[in-house]
Motif scaffolding. Sequence first.
Motif, short mmCIF file in Angstrom:
data_model
loop_
_atom_site.label_atom_id
_atom_site.label_comp_id
_atom_site.label_asym_id
_atom_site.label_seq_id
_atom_site.Cartn_x
_atom_site.Cartn_y
_atom_site.Cartn_z
N ARG A 1 41.26 36.08 41.64
CA ARG A 1 41.91 36.83 42.49
C ARG A 1 43.90 36.63 41.44
NH1 ARG A 1 40.96 33.27 47.92
NH2 ARG A 1 38.89 34.15 48.26
N ARG A 2 44.18 36.22 40.43
CA ARG A 2 45.12 36.35 40.16
C ARG A 2 45.57 37.29 39.53
NH1 ARG A 2 49.20 32.00 39.42
NH2 ARG A 2 50.80 32.45 38.83
N ASP A 3 44.50 37.85 38.19
CA ASP A 3 44.64 38.66 37.20
C ASP A 3 44.69 40.31 38.72
OD1 ASP A 3 43.56 37.23 34.99
OD2 ASP A 3 41.42 37.60 35.49
N LEU A 4 43.84 40.56 39.63
CA LEU A 4 44.11 41.63 40.52
C LEU A 4 45.79 41.10 41.33
CD1 LEU A 4 41.23 41.26 41.94
CD2 LEU A 4 41.79 42.58 40.68
N MET A 5 45.88 40.16 41.75
CA MET A 5 47.35 39.95 42.22
C MET A 5 48.80 40.32 41.02
SD MET A 5 47.08 38.86 45.52
CE MET A 5 48.77 37.59 45.92
N GLY A 6 48.10 39.81 40.15
CA GLY A 6 49.37 40.43 39.29
C GLY A 6 49.19 41.84 39.14
N MET A 7 48.40 42.12 38.10
CA MET A 7 48.59 43.99 38.54
C MET A 7 48.58 44.53 39.42
SD MET A 7 44.23 45.88 39.42
CE MET A 7 44.21 45.66 40.62
N VAL A 8 48.05 44.59 40.98
CA VAL A 8 49.47 45.02 42.03
C VAL A 8 50.80 44.62 41.99
CG1 VAL A 8 49.87 44.92 43.88
CG2 VAL A 8 47.36 44.10 43.42
N ALA A 9 51.26 43.59 41.58
CA ALA A 9 52.40 42.46 41.26
C ALA A 9 53.05 43.57 40.57
CB ALA A 9 52.53 41.45 41.36
N TYR A 10 52.60 43.76 39.39
CA TYR A 10 53.44 44.18 37.65
C TYR A 10 53.09 45.33 37.14
CZ TYR A 10 55.43 39.58 37.93
OH TYR A 10 55.66 38.27 39.32
N VAL B 1 34.81 34.46 47.07
CA VAL B 1 34.46 33.93 45.33
C VAL B 1 35.81 33.91 44.78
CG1 VAL B 1 32.23 33.33 44.87
CG2 VAL B 1 33.51 35.91 44.83
N LYS B 2 36.41 33.62 44.35
CA LYS B 2 38.54 33.72 43.29
C LYS B 2 37.84 34.77 42.21
CE LYS B 2 40.78 30.08 45.92
NZ LYS B 2 40.75 28.74 45.95
N SER B 3 36.64 34.13 41.43
CA SER B 3 36.32 34.36 39.96
C SER B 3 34.96 35.41 39.66
CB SER B 3 36.69 33.55 39.23
OG SER B 3 38.24 33.20 39.57
N VAL B 4 35.17 36.59 39.05
CA VAL B 4 33.92 36.76 38.66
C VAL B 4 33.45 36.97 37.69
CG1 VAL B 4 32.71 39.29 39.49
CG2 VAL B 4 34.14 38.84 41.01
N MET C 1 40.55 41.95 33.66
CA MET C 1 40.37 40.72 33.04
C MET C 1 40.43 39.82 32.34
SD MET C 1 36.94 41.79 31.11
CE MET C 1 36.55 42.49 29.78
N THR C 2 39.93 39.00 31.72
CA THR C 2 40.69 37.20 30.86
C THR C 2 40.09 37.91 29.96
OG1 THR C 2 42.08 36.11 33.00
CG2 THR C 2 42.28 35.32 30.69
#
Length: 201
Positions: free
Chosen positions: A126-135, A109-112, A7-8
């Motif tokens: 979604r961006r947090d999760l994409m970053g988790m998967v990508a990096y 939704v895009k954010s929780v 999470m952020t």
Amino acid sequence: MLVREVMTSPVVTVPVSWSVRQAIRLLYDKDITAAPVVDEQGRMVGIISEMDLLRGEFDTDRRVFLRPSAPVDLAPSPGIEEVMTPNVRTVQEDDDVMAAVDLMITMGVKSVPVLRGEQLTGIVSRRDLMGMVAYGDARIRDDVLAALRDSDETSAWRVAVHDGVVELYGDAADASAARKAEMIARSVPEVVDVVLRGGGW
């Protein structure tokens, strides 16, 4: 993996007393797509997204924006309460990250928002999760290697990571050194599991 690991935090929030235009400026300046709405005591009362804000701003009176001579600043800006989404679905910071993924998929939704009990502590997007998967795997590998190099007993071990599972390769002189390498690897955040591959293990 737990929600708090991706999470952020701290989370950017919007006061419920703000206008839509004030919130638009905040989201634009912070380069975020949504933000929890909070009351005077800091309690979450809703969430606001880019689409909510744009709809609220431009649906106020479309004719105002069709008149070239009418400055946009003169158009009335509604309050946040008029356009926010109340009764927000949330996750707890110690929930599995899949709980957030499921909400995003089922609710569209895009954010929780993330809570610790009743207190707002972060937001997962979604961006947090994409970053988790990508990096995620590459970052975990670097962190494990750095931790292993802090000890002479484990500095020679090689590391591979797949979907958060750490594989340790090395020629440990004894079982205690192998156990130490495993314990060090398990202490690294976001590690799902550790498998010993070297020294006959």
